[in-house]
Design a protein around this motif. Structure first.
Motif, PDB file in Angstrom:
ATOM      1  N   LEU A 122       0.818  -1.218   0.000  1.00  0.00           N
ATOM      2  CA  LEU A 122       0.000   0.000   0.000  1.00  0.00           C
ATOM      3  C   LEU A 122       0.850   1.267   0.000  1.00  0.00           C
ATOM      4  N   TYR A 123       2.175   1.128   0.020  1.00  0.00           N
ATOM      5  CA  TYR A 123       3.029   2.311  -0.036  1.00  0.00           C
ATOM      6  C   TYR A 123       3.281   2.667  -1.502  1.00  0.00           C
ATOM      7  N   ARG A 124       2.886   3.856  -1.908  1.00  0.00           N
ATOM      8  CA  ARG A 124       3.008   4.292  -3.307  1.00  0.00           C
ATOM      9  C   ARG A 124       2.581   3.159  -4.255  1.00  0.00           C
ATOM     10  N   PRO A 125       1.329   2.742  -4.178  1.00  0.00           N
ATOM     11  CA  PRO A 125       0.887   1.539  -4.904  1.00  0.00           C
ATOM     12  C   PRO A 125       1.059   1.637  -6.412  1.00  0.00           C
ATOM     13  N   GLU A 126       1.098   2.846  -6.957  1.00  0.00           N
ATOM     14  CA  GLU A 126       1.270   2.974  -8.410  1.00  0.00           C
ATOM     15  C   GLU A 126       2.678   2.572  -8.833  1.00  0.00           C
ATOM     16  N   PHE A 127       3.603   2.574  -7.886  1.00  0.00           N
ATOM     17  CA  PHE A 127       4.981   2.203  -8.231  1.00  0.00           C
ATOM     18  C   PHE A 127       5.126   0.682  -8.301  1.00  0.00           C
ATOM     19  N   PHE A 128       4.512  -0.017  -7.362  1.00  0.00           N
ATOM     20  CA  PHE A 128       4.745  -1.459  -7.249  1.00  0.00           C
ATOM     21  C   PHE A 128       3.507  -2.238  -6.797  1.00  0.00           C
ATOM     22  N   GLY A 129       2.887  -1.803  -5.725  1.00  0.00           N
ATOM     23  CA  GLY A 129       1.896  -2.628  -5.039  1.00  0.00           C
ATOM     24  C   GLY A 129       0.687  -3.004  -5.870  1.00  0.00           C
ATOM     25  N   ARG A 130       0.162  -2.043  -6.634  1.00  0.00           N
ATOM     26  CA  ARG A 130      -1.063  -2.327  -7.386  1.00  0.00           C
ATOM     27  C   ARG A 130      -0.804  -3.422  -8.428  1.00  0.00           C
ATOM     28  N   ALA A 131       0.259  -3.252  -9.211  1.00  0.00           N
ATOM     29  CA  ALA A 131       0.577  -4.254 -10.244  1.00  0.00           C
ATOM     30  C   ALA A 131       0.947  -5.587  -9.604  1.00  0.00           C
ATOM     31  N   MET A 132       1.612  -5.536  -8.456  1.00  0.00           N
ATOM     32  CA  MET A 132       1.994  -6.777  -7.768  1.00  0.00           C
ATOM     33  C   MET A 132       0.750  -7.513  -7.286  1.00  0.00           C
ATOM     34  N   CYS A 133      -0.229  -6.774  -6.763  1.00  0.00           N
ATOM     35  CA  CYS A 133      -1.469  -7.406  -6.292  1.00  0.00           C
ATOM     36  C   CYS A 133      -2.217  -8.058  -7.455  1.00  0.00           C
ATOM     37  N   GLU A 134      -2.258  -7.370  -8.596  1.00  0.00           N
ATOM     38  CA  GLU A 134      -2.951  -7.931  -9.759  1.00  0.00           C
ATOM     39  C   GLU A 134      -2.240  -9.209 -10.230  1.00  0.00           C
ATOM     40  N   TRP A 135      -0.915  -9.155 -10.232  1.00  0.00           N
ATOM     41  CA  TRP A 135      -0.110 -10.315 -10.642  1.00  0.00           C
ATOM     42  C   TRP A 135      -0.374 -11.485  -9.687  1.00  0.00           C
ATOM     43  N   THR A 136      -0.334 -11.191  -8.379  1.00  0.00           N
ATOM     44  CA  THR A 136      -0.532 -12.246  -7.376  1.00  0.00           C
ATOM     45  C   THR A 136      -1.929 -12.844  -7.482  1.00  0.00           C
ATOM     46  N   GLN A 137      -2.920 -11.971  -7.671  1.00  0.00           N
ATOM     47  CA  GLN A 137      -4.298 -12.450  -7.787  1.00  0.00           C
ATOM     48  C   GLN A 137      -4.432 -13.399  -8.977  1.00  0.00           C
ATOM     49  N   VAL A 153      -2.052 -15.144 -10.517  1.00  0.00           N
ATOM     50  CA  VAL A 153      -1.258 -16.370 -10.364  1.00  0.00           C
ATOM     51  C   VAL A 153      -1.849 -17.282  -9.288  1.00  0.00           C
ATOM     52  N   MET A 154      -2.285 -16.694  -8.190  1.00  0.00           N
ATOM     53  CA  MET A 154      -2.695 -17.507  -7.044  1.00  0.00           C
ATOM     54  C   MET A 154      -4.180 -17.870  -7.050  1.00  0.00           C
ATOM     55  N   ARG A 155      -4.999 -17.049  -7.744  1.00  0.00           N
ATOM     56  CA  ARG A 155      -6.437 -17.297  -7.709  1.00  0.00           C
ATOM     57  C   ARG A 155      -7.053 -17.431  -9.097  1.00  0.00           C
ATOM     58  N   SER A 204      -6.268 -22.053 -13.511  1.00  0.00           N
ATOM     59  CA  SER A 204      -5.031 -22.828 -13.435  1.00  0.00           C
ATOM     60  C   SER A 204      -5.369 -24.297 -13.317  1.00  0.00           C
ATOM     61  N   ALA A 205      -4.440 -25.145 -13.721  1.00  0.00           N
ATOM     62  CA  ALA A 205      -4.621 -26.581 -13.509  1.00  0.00           C
ATOM     63  C   ALA A 205      -4.423 -26.927 -12.035  1.00  0.00           C
ATOM     64  N   TRP A 206      -3.810 -26.009 -11.291  1.00  0.00           N
ATOM     65  CA  TRP A 206      -3.535 -26.268  -9.876  1.00  0.00           C
ATOM     66  C   TRP A 206      -4.633 -25.666  -9.012  1.00  0.00           C
ATOM     67  N   SER A 207      -4.974 -26.355  -7.958  1.00  0.00           N
ATOM     68  CA  SER A 207      -5.964 -25.807  -7.036  1.00  0.00           C
ATOM     69  C   SER A 207      -5.338 -24.647  -6.268  1.00  0.00           C
ATOM     70  N   VAL A 208      -6.196 -23.833  -5.664  1.00  0.00           N
ATOM     71  CA  VAL A 208      -5.702 -22.724  -4.842  1.00  0.00           C
ATOM     72  C   VAL A 208      -4.819 -23.263  -3.714  1.00  0.00           C
ATOM     73  N   GLY A 209      -5.255 -24.342  -3.110  1.00  0.00           N
ATOM     74  CA  GLY A 209      -4.482 -24.923  -2.009  1.00  0.00           C
ATOM     75  C   GLY A 209      -3.104 -25.371  -2.452  1.00  0.00           C
ATOM     76  N   GLU A 210      -3.035 -25.999  -3.630  1.00  0.00           N
ATOM     77  CA  GLU A 210      -1.727 -26.440  -4.136  1.00  0.00           C
ATOM     78  C   GLU A 210      -0.817 -25.242  -4.382  1.00  0.00           C
ATOM     79  N   ARG A 211      -1.396 -24.173  -4.944  1.00  0.00           N
ATOM     80  CA  ARG A 211      -0.592 -22.984  -5.221  1.00  0.00           C
ATOM     81  C   ARG A 211      -0.091 -22.347  -3.927  1.00  0.00           C
ATOM     82  N   GLU A 212      -0.965 -22.323  -2.924  1.00  0.00           N
ATOM     83  CA  GLU A 212      -0.541 -21.779  -1.629  1.00  0.00           C
ATOM     84  C   GLU A 212       0.588 -22.628  -1.041  1.00  0.00           C
TER      85      GLU A 212
END
Lengths: 81, 156
Positions: free
Chosen positions: A37-52, A54-56, A59-67
């Motif tokens: 949440l610190y200067r989200p336009e620099f890193f956080g916003r794109a990182m959250c979208e990427w994580t969402q 990849v992790m959710r 995918s052929a992998w379940s959420v639990g497997e990815r976690e």
């Protein structure tokens, strides 16, 4: 160790989010959330979208497997998940 | 940069947006320095920061980037104290730390994808200076091979 700015100097919208998270969870806000949440336009916003995606996202992998992969990787990095 | 990321992959657009923010946004550090940090963190200490870090405590900065990339848990107040003394603000340190972490992550991603494609991956730049990684074969079936049971989330 922590950077003072990332710990305490969020802009108003993000600061309000942090207060809300603290009130709802009743706990100290995790450092990773403060970082995202610190200067989200620099890193956080794109990182959250990427994580969402990849992790959710589709995918052929379940959420639990990815976690599990994430936890295993964090363990190898000696970073508590 | 061409070798990093997930070219043509499902997440390429997400990776590109992430790179774009960190590498091109106006900030407290010059984009060239952030680019050099990403390249060093992804490719190893043979990628110099010289020329981009003039007057910014270059040796300390290179050591810091390598620490974040190889074993971030070893970062101490002392590392950051030295960089602050060299004139870096918290915002500069934030940008440089994010650049180092992103570079390290993309380097590992690229090596992992190369391994899955069966290509001989470039030598892990970190293996020379740290303990050998746990061979995945020691963990049983390849953890990244498709699930033989067909369970799990949505199929593509």
């Amino acid at each position: 160790m922590r950077l003072g700015a990332v710990e305490h100097r969020h802009r108003l919208p993000e600061r309000l989010k942090l207060i809300l998270i603290r009130l709802v969870s009743g706990r100290r806000v995790p450092d990773v959330v403060k970082t995202l949440l610190y200067r989200p336009e620099f890193f956080g916003r794109a990182m959250c979208e990427w994580t969402q995606a990849v992790m959710r996202g589709p995918s052929a992998w379940s959420v639990g497997e990815r976690e599990l992969f994430a936890a295993f990787t964090s363990r190898l990095n000696q970073c508590v998940f | 940069m061409g070798t990093m990321g997930d070219p043509g992959g499902r997440y390429a657009a997400y990776t590109a947006r992430l790179m774009d923010g960190v590498l091109t946004r106006p900030g407290h550090t010059p984009p060239e320095l952030r680019r050099a940090i990403v390249a060093r963190a992804a490719g190893g200490p043979s990628f110099p920061l010289s020329g981009t870090e003039r007057g910014t405590g270059g040796e300390d900065l290179a050591a810091y980037v390598d620490t974040v990339a190889q074993h971030a848990y070893r970062v101490t107040d002392e590392h950051l104290g030295r960089l602050r003394q060299a004139g870096h603000s918290d915002d500069s340190l934030f940008e440089m730390t994010v650049s180092a972490a992103l570079g390290a992550a993309l380097g590992r991603l690229e090596r992992g994808l190369a391994a899955l494609r069966g290509e001989s991956s470039p030598l892990d730049p970190l293996s020379a200076s740290s303990s050998p990684p746990v061979p995945l074969s020691a963990l049983g079936p390849h953890p990244l091979s498709p699930s033989p049971f067909g369970r799990g989330g949505t199929q593509e």
